[in-house]
Motif scaffolding. Structure first.
Motif, PDB file in Angstrom:
ATOM      1  N   SER A  25       0.825  -1.213   0.000  1.00 20.64           N
ATOM      2  CA  SER A  25       0.000   0.000   0.000  1.00 20.64           C
ATOM      3  C   SER A  25       0.853   1.255   0.000  1.00 20.64           C
ATOM      4  O   SER A  25       0.446   2.285  -0.541  1.00 20.64           O
ATOM      5  N   LEU A  26       2.050   1.177   0.595  1.00 18.63           N
ATOM      6  CA  LEU A  26       2.945   2.336   0.577  1.00 18.63           C
ATOM      7  C   LEU A  26       3.606   2.506  -0.779  1.00 18.63           C
ATOM      8  O   LEU A  26       3.553   3.581  -1.377  1.00 18.63           O
ATOM      9  N   SER A  27       4.256   1.462  -1.279  1.00 15.85           N
ATOM     10  CA  SER A  27       4.976   1.608  -2.547  1.00 15.85           C
ATOM     11  C   SER A  27       4.026   1.856  -3.705  1.00 15.85           C
ATOM     12  O   SER A  27       4.394   2.518  -4.687  1.00 15.85           O
ATOM     13  N   SER A  28       2.784   1.381  -3.594  1.00 20.10           N
ATOM     14  CA  SER A  28       1.829   1.587  -4.677  1.00 20.10           C
ATOM     15  C   SER A  28       1.408   3.044  -4.817  1.00 20.10           C
ATOM     16  O   SER A  28       0.841   3.427  -5.846  1.00 20.10           O
ATOM     17  N   LYS A  29       1.692   3.852  -3.805  1.00 19.57           N
ATOM     18  CA  LYS A  29       1.429   5.293  -3.929  1.00 19.57           C
ATOM     19  C   LYS A  29       2.350   5.928  -4.967  1.00 19.57           C
ATOM     20  O   LYS A  29       2.112   7.048  -5.421  1.00 19.57           O
ATOM     21  N   PHE A  30       3.401   5.197  -5.340  1.00 14.96           N
ATOM     22  CA  PHE A  30       4.332   5.657  -6.374  1.00 14.96           C
ATOM     23  C   PHE A  30       4.256   4.731  -7.581  1.00 14.96           C
ATOM     24  O   PHE A  30       5.267   4.417  -8.205  1.00 14.96           O
ATOM     25  N   ALA A  31       3.049   4.296  -7.908  1.00 12.54           N
ATOM     26  CA  ALA A  31       2.860   3.299  -8.964  1.00 12.54           C
ATOM     27  C   ALA A  31       3.500   3.735 -10.280  1.00 12.54           C
ATOM     28  O   ALA A  31       4.053   2.906 -11.011  1.00 12.54           O
ATOM     29  N   GLY A  32       3.450   5.015 -10.576  1.00  5.21           N
ATOM     30  CA  GLY A  32       4.005   5.511 -11.827  1.00  5.21           C
ATOM     31  C   GLY A  32       5.515   5.430 -11.904  1.00  5.21           C
ATOM     32  O   GLY A  32       6.101   5.614 -12.975  1.00  5.21           O
ATOM     33  N   GLU A  33       6.161   5.153 -10.764  1.00  6.11           N
ATOM     34  CA  GLU A  33       7.622   5.086 -10.716  1.00  6.11           C
ATOM     35  C   GLU A  33       8.133   3.659 -10.563  1.00  6.11           C
ATOM     36  O   GLU A  33       9.336   3.446 -10.433  1.00  6.11           O
ATOM     37  N   LEU A  34       7.239   2.682 -10.580  1.00  6.36           N
ATOM     38  CA  LEU A  34       7.630   1.285 -10.383  1.00  6.36           C
ATOM     39  C   LEU A  34       7.961   0.649 -11.736  1.00  6.36           C
ATOM     40  O   LEU A  34       7.244  -0.216 -12.246  1.00  6.36           O
ATOM     41  N   GLU A  35       9.059   1.051 -12.323  1.00  9.48           N
ATOM     42  CA  GLU A  35       9.433   0.604 -13.661  1.00  9.48           C
ATOM     43  C   GLU A  35       9.594  -0.914 -13.708  1.00  9.48           C
ATOM     44  O   GLU A  35      10.286  -1.514 -12.890  1.00  9.48           O
ATOM     45  N   GLY A  36       8.938  -1.518 -14.664  1.00 10.66           N
ATOM     46  CA  GLY A  36       9.046  -2.958 -14.856  1.00 10.66           C
ATOM     47  C   GLY A  36       7.997  -3.762 -14.124  1.00 10.66           C
ATOM     48  O   GLY A  36       7.789  -4.941 -14.424  1.00 10.66           O
ATOM     49  N   VAL A  37       7.319  -3.160 -13.143  1.00  7.64           N
ATOM     50  CA  VAL A  37       6.271  -3.864 -12.404  1.00  7.64           C
ATOM     51  C   VAL A  37       4.989  -3.839 -13.233  1.00  7.64           C
ATOM     52  O   VAL A  37       4.593  -2.799 -13.755  1.00  7.64           O
ATOM     53  N   THR A  38       4.332  -4.981 -13.341  1.00  3.45           N
ATOM     54  CA  THR A  38       3.100  -5.067 -14.140  1.00  3.45           C
ATOM     55  C   THR A  38       1.863  -5.251 -13.270  1.00  3.45           C
ATOM     56  O   THR A  38       0.744  -5.126 -13.764  1.00  3.45           O
TER      57      THR A  38
END
Length: 363
Positions: free
Chosen positions: A214-227
Motif C-alpha cells: 500500500s505504501l509503494s503503490s502510492k508511487f505506482a508511476g515510478e515502479l518501472e518494470g512492475v506489471t
C-alpha cells in the motif's frame, strides 16, 4: 453517531473506503499497472466486490481458506500469495482450482512440486509465481542468479507454468520519510525488473512482475518494470501510514468506537477496548496502541484483553465515565479478523452491517 452502536465497535466509513478504492484504482490505471488487491486487510466479499467493480483484475489472498470463501462468492481470479505445503493443502488447492482460476507461489522445489502434482491431477498447468525476497528476509529466493537457477530447476515440472515473479518489500514500513519510502519502492521494482530480465534472457518468459504494498503503490508511476501491484491496507489505512505523514486522519476509514468505563486517577482512564479489539501491534513512529481522534495527545499505553489504559495531562484533557472516543488502529488489517461483522457508516449514520466472510480462515 456513536450513540447508535454498542461499544467497543469496529466501524468503517464507507465513503472514505470507497474513495480509497477509487484512488488506488486510478493510480494503477494511470501507471498502466494491473491491481490485484490483497483481501487479507478486510476478508470481506463485500469489499472484494467493491475493488473488482473499481477495475481490479482479480484478488490476492493470504491463505487457501480466504480463497475458498471468495471463490464460493463467485470471485473467479485468485492469487494465493503463500506456499502450498502439505497434502491437505494440495487437496484443497485441487478442489479450488476446479472452480476458479488460481495462481499461487513457490520458493522451494518442494512447494513447486506440490503445486505441479495438483496440476497433473487437473490435467493442466497451474500458473505459478516465483517468490523473490524483497528485502524483508521472509519467504522468497534471493534476487538474480539464485532465482534464475531455481526457475531452471522447476520449469520442467509438468503441472505448473511459471508466469511471474512476486515480492514484498515490507521493510518500507520502517522508512522515516516520503523520499525514503519512494526510494525503497523504486528499489523493489528495480530488483524485480532486473531479476525478470535475467530470466527472460535465459529464455524463461516472465509476463507478470508482481510487487507493491500500500505504501509503494502510492508511487505506482515510478515502479518501472512492475506489471501488477497488490495493495491491501490502502482500503482502510491506519496509524502506520498516518504516523509517517503519508495520509491524513480523513483517509482512515476503519475506526473503533470505545467508551470510557473508569477514571481511577487524575490523568488515567480505562476504556472498553483492549487487545481483543485493537490488537497489540505497535508502530515504529507512534506511541501506544492507537490514535484517539478527539484527543491525539492521549496515549493508549497498555492493553489487557478487554481493557485499554489511557494516560493524559489532566490539565488539558478531561474525560468522564460514559464518554465515547474514536480510535484509529495501529494496524487496520488485523481488526476485521477479530469481528464477525463491522458496521458501515455514511455521513455519520450507520447504514449496514458488513459480514467478515473469511474471518478465521487462516489455514
Amino acid at each position: 453517531m456513536v450513540q447508535t452502536v454498542s461499544t467497543p465497535a469496529v466501524i468503517v466509513d464507507l465513503d472514505i473506503a470507497e474513495r480509497n478504492i477509487r484512488s488506488m484504482a486510478e493510480e494503477a490505471r494511470k501507471a498502466g499497472i494491473r491491481h490485484r488487491p490483497h483481501i487479507k486487510s478486510h476478508k470481506s466479499v463485500y469489499f472484494a466486490r467493491k475493488q473488482l467493480e473499481a477495475g481490479s483484475t482479480g484478488i490476492t489472498c493470504a491463505k487457501l481458506g480466504e480463497a475458498e470463501v471468495m471463490a464460493e462468492a463467485g470471485i473467479d481470479d485468485i492469487l494465493i500469495a503463500f506456499p502450498i505445503i502439505g497434502e491437505d493443502k494440495q487437496e484443497r488447492l485441487y478442489q479450488l482450482a476446479q472452480k476458479v482460476k488460481v495462481t499461487t507461489v513457490a520458493d522451494s522445489v518442494e512447494g513447486a512440486t506440490a503445486v505441479s502434482e495438483v496440476g497433473e491431477r487437473l490435467g493442466r498447468r497451474i500458473p505459478l509465481y516465483i517468490e523473490v525476497d524483497g528485502g524483508i528476509g521472509r519467504c522468497g529466493r534471493q534476487p538474480g542468479e539464485d532465482t534464475l537457477q531455481f526457475a531452471r530447476r522447476i520449469q520442467s515440472l509438468p503441472g505448473i507454468e511459471i508466469t511471474g515473479l512476486l515480492s514484498y518489500a515490507g521493510q518500507i514500513y520502517g522508512e522515516e520519510s516520503r523520499e525514503e519510502i519512494r526510494s525503497t519502492a523504486r528499489q523493489e521494482a528495480a530488483t524485480l525488473k532486473n531479476t525478470a530480465d535475467l530470466l527472460r534472457e535465459a529464455g524463461i518468459d516472465i509476463p507478470v512482475v508482481s510487487g507493491g504494498s500500500s505504501l509503494s503503490s502510492k508511487f505506482a508511476g515510478e515502479l518501472e518494470g512492475v506489471t501488477e501491484i497488490r495493495a491491501g491496507n490502502y482500503i482502510f489505512h491506519d496509524v502506520g501510514q498516518l504516523s509517517m505523514g503519508m495520509i491524513t486522519v480523513d483517509d482512515c476509514a476503519l475506526r473503533v468506537i470505545t467508551t470510557v468505563v473508569s477514571v481511577p486517577a487524575p490523568g488515567r482512564a480505562i476504556i472498553d477496548a483492549g487487545s481483543k479489539t485493537l490488537t497489540t501491534d505497535t508502530m515504529p513512529f507512534s506511541k501506544g496502541f492507537g490514535y484517539i481522534v478527539e484527543h491525539p495527545d492521549i496515549e493508549i499505553f497498555k492493553l489487557n484483553e478487554e481493557h485499554g489504559f489511557l494516560s493524559y495531562d489532566p490539565a488539558s484533557v478531561s474525560l468522564h465515565i460514559g464518554q465515547h472516543l474514536t480510535i484509529i488502529p495501529n494496524h487496520a488489517c488485523v481488526l476485521p479478523n477479530l469481528c464477525d461483522e463491522i458496521v458501515g457508516f455514511r455521513g455519520g449514520v450507520p447504514v449496514e452491517k458488513i459480514r467478515i466472510d473469511a474471518r478465521g480462515k487462516n489455514s
